[in-house]
Design a protein around this motif. Structure first.
Motif, mmCIF file in Angstrom:
data_model
loop_
_atom_site.group_PDB
_atom_site.id
_atom_site.type_symbol
_atom_site.label_atom_id
_atom_site.label_comp_id
_atom_site.label_asym_id
_atom_site.label_seq_id
_atom_site.Cartn_x
_atom_site.Cartn_y
_atom_site.Cartn_z
ATOM 1 N N GLY A 1 0.781 -1.230 0.000
ATOM 2 C CA GLY A 1 0.000 0.000 0.000
ATOM 3 C C GLY A 1 0.809 1.274 0.000
ATOM 4 O O GLY A 1 0.248 2.360 -0.006
ATOM 5 N N GLY A 2 2.161 1.162 -0.062
ATOM 6 C CA GLY A 2 2.951 2.364 0.099
ATOM 7 C C GLY A 2 3.744 2.797 -1.109
ATOM 8 O O GLY A 2 4.176 3.931 -1.175
ATOM 9 N N ASP A 3 3.970 1.890 -2.074
ATOM 10 C CA ASP A 3 4.812 2.227 -3.217
ATOM 11 C C ASP A 3 3.989 2.760 -4.376
ATOM 12 O O ASP A 3 2.863 2.336 -4.607
ATOM 13 N N ALA A 4 4.572 3.690 -5.113
ATOM 14 C CA ALA A 4 3.931 4.184 -6.316
ATOM 15 C C ALA A 4 4.140 3.186 -7.445
ATOM 16 O O ALA A 4 5.232 2.673 -7.641
ATOM 17 N N LEU A 5 3.082 2.906 -8.172
ATOM 18 C CA LEU A 5 3.137 2.057 -9.346
ATOM 19 C C LEU A 5 2.767 2.894 -10.559
ATOM 20 O O LEU A 5 1.954 3.790 -10.470
ATOM 21 N N PRO A 6 3.353 2.596 -11.727
ATOM 22 C CA PRO A 6 4.337 1.539 -12.016
ATOM 23 C C PRO A 6 5.759 1.953 -11.613
ATOM 24 O O PRO A 6 5.981 3.079 -11.184
ATOM 25 N N PHE A 7 6.715 1.009 -11.794
ATOM 26 C CA PHE A 7 8.114 1.275 -11.473
ATOM 27 C C PHE A 7 8.991 0.564 -12.504
ATOM 28 O O PHE A 7 8.543 -0.333 -13.217
ATOM 29 N N ASP A 8 10.239 0.991 -12.577
ATOM 30 C CA ASP A 8 11.205 0.342 -13.467
ATOM 31 C C ASP A 8 11.954 -0.747 -12.703
ATOM 32 O O ASP A 8 12.174 -0.645 -11.495
ATOM 33 N N ALA A 9 12.332 -1.802 -13.414
ATOM 34 C CA ALA A 9 13.002 -2.939 -12.788
ATOM 35 C C ALA A 9 14.090 -3.450 -13.715
ATOM 36 O O ALA A 9 14.185 -3.058 -14.881
ATOM 37 N N LEU A 10 14.916 -4.341 -13.197
ATOM 38 C CA LEU A 10 16.015 -4.925 -13.955
ATOM 39 C C LEU A 10 15.904 -6.437 -13.904
ATOM 40 O O LEU A 10 15.695 -7.017 -12.836
ATOM 41 N N VAL A 11 16.034 -7.090 -15.071
ATOM 42 C CA VAL A 11 16.120 -8.545 -15.124
ATOM 43 C C VAL A 11 17.578 -8.929 -15.369
ATOM 44 O O VAL A 11 18.196 -8.469 -16.341
ATOM 45 N N VAL A 12 18.126 -9.742 -14.470
ATOM 46 C CA VAL A 12 19.457 -10.316 -14.656
ATOM 47 C C VAL A 12 19.260 -11.769 -15.064
ATOM 48 O O VAL A 12 18.645 -12.553 -14.333
ATOM 49 N N SER A 13 19.753 -12.119 -16.247
ATOM 50 C CA SER A 13 19.601 -13.469 -16.792
ATOM 51 C C SER A 13 20.961 -14.153 -16.830
ATOM 52 O O SER A 13 21.936 -13.568 -17.318
ATOM 53 N N VAL A 14 21.024 -15.378 -16.309
ATOM 54 C CA VAL A 14 22.248 -16.168 -16.333
ATOM 55 C C VAL A 14 21.987 -17.403 -17.182
ATOM 56 O O VAL A 14 21.199 -18.276 -16.803
ATOM 57 N N HIS A 15 22.625 -17.464 -18.347
ATOM 58 C CA HIS A 15 22.406 -18.555 -19.289
ATOM 59 C C HIS A 15 23.139 -19.809 -18.833
ATOM 60 O O HIS A 15 24.066 -19.742 -18.002
ATOM 61 N N PRO A 16 22.746 -20.984 -19.345
ATOM 62 C CA PRO A 16 23.384 -22.234 -18.900
ATOM 63 C C PRO A 16 24.904 -22.243 -19.029
ATOM 64 O O PRO A 16 25.587 -22.886 -18.241
ATOM 65 N N GLY A 17 25.446 -21.527 -20.010
ATOM 66 C CA GLY A 17 26.895 -21.459 -20.158
ATOM 67 C C GLY A 17 27.566 -20.442 -19.262
ATOM 68 O O GLY A 17 28.798 -20.306 -19.278
ATOM 69 N N GLY A 18 26.774 -19.681 -18.468
ATOM 70 C CA GLY A 18 27.330 -18.689 -17.553
ATOM 71 C C GLY A 18 27.259 -17.266 -18.053
ATOM 72 O O GLY A 18 27.572 -16.332 -17.301
ATOM 73 N N GLU A 19 26.874 -17.042 -19.313
ATOM 74 C CA GLU A 19 26.773 -15.677 -19.848
ATOM 75 C C GLU A 19 25.681 -14.912 -19.104
ATOM 76 O O GLU A 19 24.596 -15.436 -18.856
ATOM 77 N N VAL A 20 25.978 -13.660 -18.752
ATOM 78 C CA VAL A 20 25.039 -12.808 -18.025
ATOM 79 C C VAL A 20 24.455 -11.777 -18.976
ATOM 80 O O VAL A 20 25.180 -11.136 -19.741
ATOM 81 N N GLU A 21 23.151 -11.598 -18.925
ATOM 82 C CA GLU A 21 22.439 -10.650 -19.774
ATOM 83 C C GLU A 21 21.571 -9.758 -18.893
ATOM 84 O O GLU A 21 20.930 -10.237 -17.952
ATOM 85 N N LEU A 22 21.540 -8.458 -19.186
ATOM 86 C CA LEU A 22 20.734 -7.502 -18.415
ATOM 87 C C LEU A 22 19.646 -6.915 -19.308
ATOM 88 O O LEU A 22 19.906 -6.532 -20.451
ATOM 89 N N THR A 23 18.425 -6.832 -18.774
ATOM 90 C CA THR A 23 17.301 -6.230 -19.489
ATOM 91 C C THR A 23 16.573 -5.289 -18.554
ATOM 92 O O THR A 23 16.133 -5.707 -17.471
ATOM 93 N N GLU A 24 16.450 -4.023 -18.937
ATOM 94 C CA GLU A 24 15.709 -3.053 -18.136
ATOM 95 C C GLU A 24 14.236 -3.085 -18.554
ATOM 96 O O GLU A 24 13.919 -2.968 -19.737
ATOM 97 N N LEU A 25 13.352 -3.256 -17.570
ATOM 98 C CA LEU A 25 11.913 -3.263 -17.824
ATOM 99 C C LEU A 25 11.317 -1.931 -17.389
ATOM 100 O O LEU A 25 11.590 -1.455 -16.289
ATOM 101 N N SER A 26 10.477 -1.362 -18.237
ATOM 102 C CA SER A 26 9.858 -0.070 -17.959
ATOM 103 C C SER A 26 8.414 -0.243 -17.498
ATOM 104 O O SER A 26 7.678 -1.085 -18.035
#
Length: 246
Positions: free
Chosen positions: A44-69
């Motif tokens: 009940g206290g946060d303003a919506l919507p908000f931005d977030a970050l997805v950190v993806s770790v692939h099976p080979g260990g590669e890291v990928e970042l995606t910003e969600l708006s």
């Protein structure tokens, strides 16, 4: 009692540990994803919507970042689409009377479409074809029953096996072998293996599923993917796996 230890699978890179983990999952292709925010949501206290970050770790260990708006879900579920986009869904629908509960975001992290699926989402999964599957917890009266094992395929009739294992949170299938993880009360750490017959699921053995170090998980998440059950314990920065095919 027999114990089965999870095998370490994926870890959130330490550089992102200062963020709050809103939710996490492992997709159908084996990539682990963490949805992160700057701080924990406040009821009940946060303003919506908000931005977030997805950190993806692939099976080979590669890291990928995606910003969600403009994420609208305070207590979200997450999964990835085959085209690189993401699905974010709010578990509760009542506060979304003027906005759809499920957001489909493209590979750039921007909303492409939205829709609603009803209150009380407990499971959200995307399959190889990009179909979205949703399971509700029992506050939602839609189709809640006992605990049969059901197979749904586009090219054959639906199959149903009566099942004695109650309250499982995850299920793995490999050929005629099946495993159920979780249960009610003292059975929360239960791992039950069984065999599929023409008429039912026949349990063969049971025990406990532990973390790789042998401890029980405490608060946890579980994700089912084919022959695998992935489990993540608090503080939700690492995934372990048990695989029926190995």
């Amino acid at each position: 009692m027999q114990k089965t230890a999870l095998v370490p699978y994926a870890h959130l890179p330490r550089a992102h540990h200062a963020h709050h983990v809103l939710t996490s999952t492992v997709d159908v292709f084996g990539t682990a994803h963490w949805l992160l925010a700057d701080r924990a949501p406040q009821p009940g206290g946060d303003a919506l919507p908000f931005d977030a970050l997805v950190v993806s770790v692939h099976p080979g260990g590669e890291v990928e970042l995606t910003e969600l708006s403009a994420v609208r879900a305070r207590w979200p579920h997450l999964d990835r689409l085959p085209d690189g986009g993401f699905v974010v869904a709010a578990s509760r629908a009542r506060r979304y009377e003027d906005a759809d509960q499920v957001q489909v975001l493209n590979a750039l992290g921007r909303e492409a479409s939205s829709f609603s699926v009803g209150d009380a989402i407990e499971h959200l999964l995307v399959d190889e074809a990009g179909h979205i599957w949703v399971g509700h917890f029992d506050e939602n009266p839609v189709g809640y029953a006992d605990f049969p094992l059901v197979e749904i395929r586009p090219d054959r009739p639906v199959r149903v096996w009566p099942n004695q294992v109650r309250g499982a949170k995850a299920v793995a299938i490999h050929g005629e072998r099946v495993a159920f993880y979780g249960g009610y009360a003292e059975e929360v750490d239960r791992l039950t293996r069984g065999e599929l017959t023409e008429a039912s699921v026949e349990p063969t053995d049971g025990g406990l599923l532990t973390l790789p170090d042998g401890h029980l998980p405490g608060r946890r998440r579980a994700v089912s993917r084919g022959s695998r059950i992935y489990v993540q314990a608090e503080p939700f920065t690492a995934w372990g796996v048990v695989d029926l095919s190995s």
